[in-house]
Design a protein around this motif. Structure first.
Motif, PDB file in Angstrom:
ATOM      1  N   UNK A 156       1.612  39.855 -28.047  1.00 22.28           N
ATOM      2  CA  UNK A 156       2.632  39.068 -28.769  1.00 22.28           C
ATOM      3  C   UNK A 156       3.646  38.607 -27.573  1.00 22.28           C
ATOM      4  N   UNK A 157       3.739  37.833 -26.907  1.00 23.77           N
ATOM      5  CA  UNK A 157       4.542  37.310 -25.856  1.00 23.77           C
ATOM      6  C   UNK A 157       5.684  36.823 -26.757  1.00 23.77           C
ATOM      7  N   UNK A 158       6.952  36.973 -26.359  1.00 25.92           N
ATOM      8  CA  UNK A 158       8.144  36.418 -26.918  1.00 25.92           C
ATOM      9  C   UNK A 158       8.564  35.025 -26.216  1.00 25.92           C
ATOM     10  N   UNK A 159       7.891  34.689 -25.157  1.00 26.44           N
ATOM     11  CA  UNK A 159       8.160  33.649 -24.278  1.00 26.44           C
ATOM     12  C   UNK A 159       6.977  33.358 -23.158  1.00 26.44           C
ATOM     13  N   UNK A 160       6.589  32.148 -22.686  1.00 26.82           N
ATOM     14  CA  UNK A 160       5.583  32.029 -21.626  1.00 26.82           C
ATOM     15  C   UNK A 160       5.949  30.997 -20.785  1.00 26.82           C
ATOM     16  N   UNK A 161       5.470  31.047 -19.544  1.00 29.38           N
ATOM     17  CA  UNK A 161       5.732  30.195 -18.566  1.00 29.38           C
ATOM     18  C   UNK A 161       4.453  29.862 -17.695  1.00 29.38           C
ATOM     19  N   UNK A 162       4.368  28.613 -17.206  1.00 29.74           N
ATOM     20  CA  UNK A 162       3.139  27.983 -16.420  1.00 29.74           C
ATOM     21  C   UNK A 162       3.752  27.180 -15.282  1.00 29.74           C
ATOM     22  N   UNK A 339      -0.850  26.624 -26.000  1.00 27.72           N
ATOM     23  CA  UNK A 339      -0.012  27.929 -25.972  1.00 27.72           C
ATOM     24  C   UNK A 339       1.494  27.735 -26.301  1.00 27.72           C
ATOM     25  N   UNK A 340       2.051  26.630 -25.981  1.00 27.27           N
ATOM     26  CA  UNK A 340       3.341  26.440 -26.185  1.00 27.27           C
ATOM     27  C   UNK A 340       3.592  26.099 -27.696  1.00 27.27           C
ATOM     28  N   UNK A 341       2.444  25.725 -28.327  1.00 27.73           N
ATOM     29  CA  UNK A 341       2.630  25.596 -29.837  1.00 27.73           C
ATOM     30  C   UNK A 341       2.984  26.638 -30.423  1.00 27.73           C
ATOM     31  N   UNK A 342       2.417  27.886 -29.837  1.00 24.06           N
ATOM     32  CA  UNK A 342       2.414  29.024 -30.711  1.00 24.06           C
ATOM     33  C   UNK A 342       3.519  30.174 -30.126  1.00 24.06           C
ATOM     34  N   UNK A 343       3.993  29.926 -28.911  1.00 23.20           N
ATOM     35  CA  UNK A 343       5.096  30.865 -28.308  1.00 23.20           C
ATOM     36  C   UNK A 343       6.058  29.685 -27.370  1.00 23.20           C
ATOM     37  N   UNK A 344       7.142  29.752 -27.623  1.00 23.29           N
ATOM     38  CA  UNK A 344       8.079  28.894 -26.853  1.00 23.29           C
ATOM     39  C   UNK A 344       8.063  29.484 -25.321  1.00 23.29           C
ATOM     40  N   UNK A 345       8.187  28.412 -24.753  1.00 24.67           N
ATOM     41  CA  UNK A 345       8.241  28.446 -23.019  1.00 24.67           C
ATOM     42  C   UNK A 345       8.547  27.385 -22.302  1.00 24.67           C
ATOM     43  N   UNK A 346       7.953  27.187 -20.868  1.00 25.71           N
ATOM     44  CA  UNK A 346       8.245  25.956 -20.197  1.00 25.71           C
ATOM     45  C   UNK A 346       7.235  26.143 -19.191  1.00 25.71           C
ATOM     46  N   UNK A 347       6.724  24.725 -18.725  1.00 22.54           N
ATOM     47  CA  UNK A 347       5.953  24.443 -17.900  1.00 22.54           C
ATOM     48  C   UNK A 347       6.624  23.518 -16.728  1.00 22.54           C
ATOM     49  N   UNK A 348       6.418  23.876 -15.363  1.00 26.26           N
ATOM     50  CA  UNK A 348       7.057  23.253 -14.429  1.00 26.26           C
ATOM     51  C   UNK A 348       6.096  22.763 -13.341  1.00 26.26           C
ATOM     52  N   UNK A 349       6.544  21.917 -12.326  1.00 27.51           N
ATOM     53  CA  UNK A 349       5.838  21.456 -11.243  1.00 27.51           C
ATOM     54  C   UNK A 349       6.622  22.107  -9.960  1.00 27.51           C
ATOM     55  N   UNK A 350       5.871  22.122  -8.887  1.00 27.64           N
ATOM     56  CA  UNK A 350       6.295  22.692  -7.624  1.00 27.64           C
ATOM     57  C   UNK A 350       5.812  21.760  -6.468  1.00 27.64           C
ATOM     58  N   UNK A 351       6.622  21.164  -6.009  1.00 28.27           N
ATOM     59  CA  UNK A 351       6.148  20.285  -4.680  1.00 28.27           C
ATOM     60  C   UNK A 351       5.521  20.996  -3.581  1.00 28.27           C
ATOM     61  N   UNK A 352       4.611  20.196  -2.760  1.00 26.95           N
ATOM     62  CA  UNK A 352       4.118  20.850  -1.341  1.00 26.95           C
ATOM     63  C   UNK A 352       3.750  19.873  -0.764  1.00 26.95           C
ATOM     64  N   UNK A 353       3.301  20.055   0.728  1.00 28.67           N
ATOM     65  CA  UNK A 353       2.960  18.956   1.429  1.00 28.67           C
ATOM     66  C   UNK A 353       1.708  18.209   1.087  1.00 28.67           C
TER      67      UNK A 353
END
Length: 387
Positions: A156-162, A339-353
């Motif tokens: 049971x996560x309180x928040x989640x990140x991807x 997953x974000x519909x069930x547990x609040x969180x955030x999804x990001x992008x990370x740049x690379x060459x």
């Protein structure tokens, strides 16, 4: 970039792990080798609990912090490859015909492994960190499979990140959008059941190709003439299949494609218009037309407060100037949305060459991103579960 020192120490090992995954890609729900390596490494690195088989090939690792705590923070990575051939000519290119890590999931998995190893070695947090290695992100419902088997009831996560790599952004550029960030998606197949004939006698037929091509043109009017211009939506027909000979009018044609949207009311409008157009064409041409619409991805909704927390954590790794809140909508889809519909969180992008986008047969992931992404993932756990 101030990569966390411990993670920097095993950057070369992360590269070797990622390239091994890349050389042996597995498509959705077939990630047996991949999940086996993930499981082996988690156990080797002293992760407190390792659970396998959730969502068929999913793996969960649980790490306890230095102090007890009631809160749990989840980190998620996807493991599956795309069903396509690789054209990179890399020395570690895919050895599996028809499978290629053309979206960088091999990198996502490796970054989460790096974060897990660091967190298990340092335990500089209070509570528990949950490492979620998910199968079958590429349209096969891996997130929904894990949720159906009790992912957040068991953990049971309180928040989640991807996180997702971005070869079209500046290296080390972190971006996260509060609120709706990535599109929901419906895949559709429309079957036109006509009447076949000799190609020289089309008057005996009810030509499904003629009907299908006319229908395709009318489908393009849905977004341009039914959806409000201020509500983004995309309808793309991506396949038409019919016929097998030069001198035969076939009896069937199949139209396939995708619908992207950022609001459920837009999805419903487009669905309804597509169904009504099919019904109208069916009556006009006196044939059976069967639409099959399958909502595959939900709209990805980032929690505004947790998006800002993610940005703050990333700024400690890539610098304040490279950690940004963006307002740009992405019309691609991502099943982390489930997953974000069930547990609040955030999804990001990370740049690379890189010069080619993901899902291109020549896409190449820059290994320099691995310790950066691992450091950001580890840091968000430390900041959200402070000692």
């Amino acid at each position: 970039m101030p990569i966390l020192p411990k993670i920097a120490e095993y950057a070369e090992e992360l590269t070797a792990i990622r390239r091994d995954f890349h050389e042996h890609p597995e498509i959705g729900f077939e990630e047996v080798r991949t999940s086996g390596i993930v499981t082996e490494l988690l156990r080797k690195w002293g992760i407190d609990e390792v659970h396998t088989g959730l969502g068929k090939t999913g793996v969960i690792g649980v790490i306890k912090g230095r102090k007890e705590g009631a809160r749990m923070v989840g980190l998620r990575a996807d493991m599956d490859a795309l069903p396509m051939d690789e054209l990179t000519n890399l020395p570690y290119a895919s050895k599996t015909p028809g499978a290629f890590h053309g979206c960088g999931h091999d990198g996502h998995t490796t970054m989460l492994l790096g974060a897990a190893r660091y967190l298990a070695e340092t335990r500089g947090f209070a509570g528990r960190a949950v490492m979620i290695f998910q199968p079958a992100e590429e349209g096969l419902g891996g997130a929904r499979a894990m949720l159906a088997e009790g992912l957040f009831e068991k953990f049971p996560c309180d928040e989640i990140y991807g996180m997702h790599n971005n070869p079209l952004a500046e290296p080390g550029k972190f971006g996260v959008k509060p609120g709706p960030a990535m599109a929901g998606a419906t895949f559709f197949d429309i079957t036109v059941n006509g009447v076949g004939s000799h190609g020289a006698m089309p008057h005996h037929a009810k030509d499904p190709i003629v009907i299908a091509t006319a229908l395709v043109q009318n489908l393009q009017s849905i977004v341009s003439r039914n959806v409000k211009p201020t509500q983004p939506a995309v309808l793309s027909v991506t396949q038409i299949h019919s016929g097998s000979a030069y001198n035969v009018v076939p009896d069937k044609a199949v139209i396939s494609g995708t619908i992207r949207y950022f609001e459920d009311e837009v999805r419903d409008l487009v669905h309804n218009r597509l169904i009504r157009l099919c019904a109208g064409f069916s009556e006009s041409y006196e044939v059976e037309i069967v639409p099959d619409l399958r909502p595959i991805f939900d709209v990805l909704m980032n929690d505004a407060g947790l998006a800002e927390a993610y940005r703050e954590a990333a700024s400690e790794i890539v610098g304040v100037e490279n950690a940004t809140i963006t307002e740009e909508l992405v019309t691609g889809s991502e099943d982390f949305a489930d997953m974000l519909k069930v547990v609040p969180g955030a999804y990001c992008t990370l740049g690379h060459k890189g010069t080619l986008p993901v899902h291109n047969p020549g896409f190449v992931l820059d290994d320099d991103i691995l310790p950066v992404g691992a450091s950001i993932m580890a840091r968000i756990v430390e900041k959200r579960l402070p000692l």
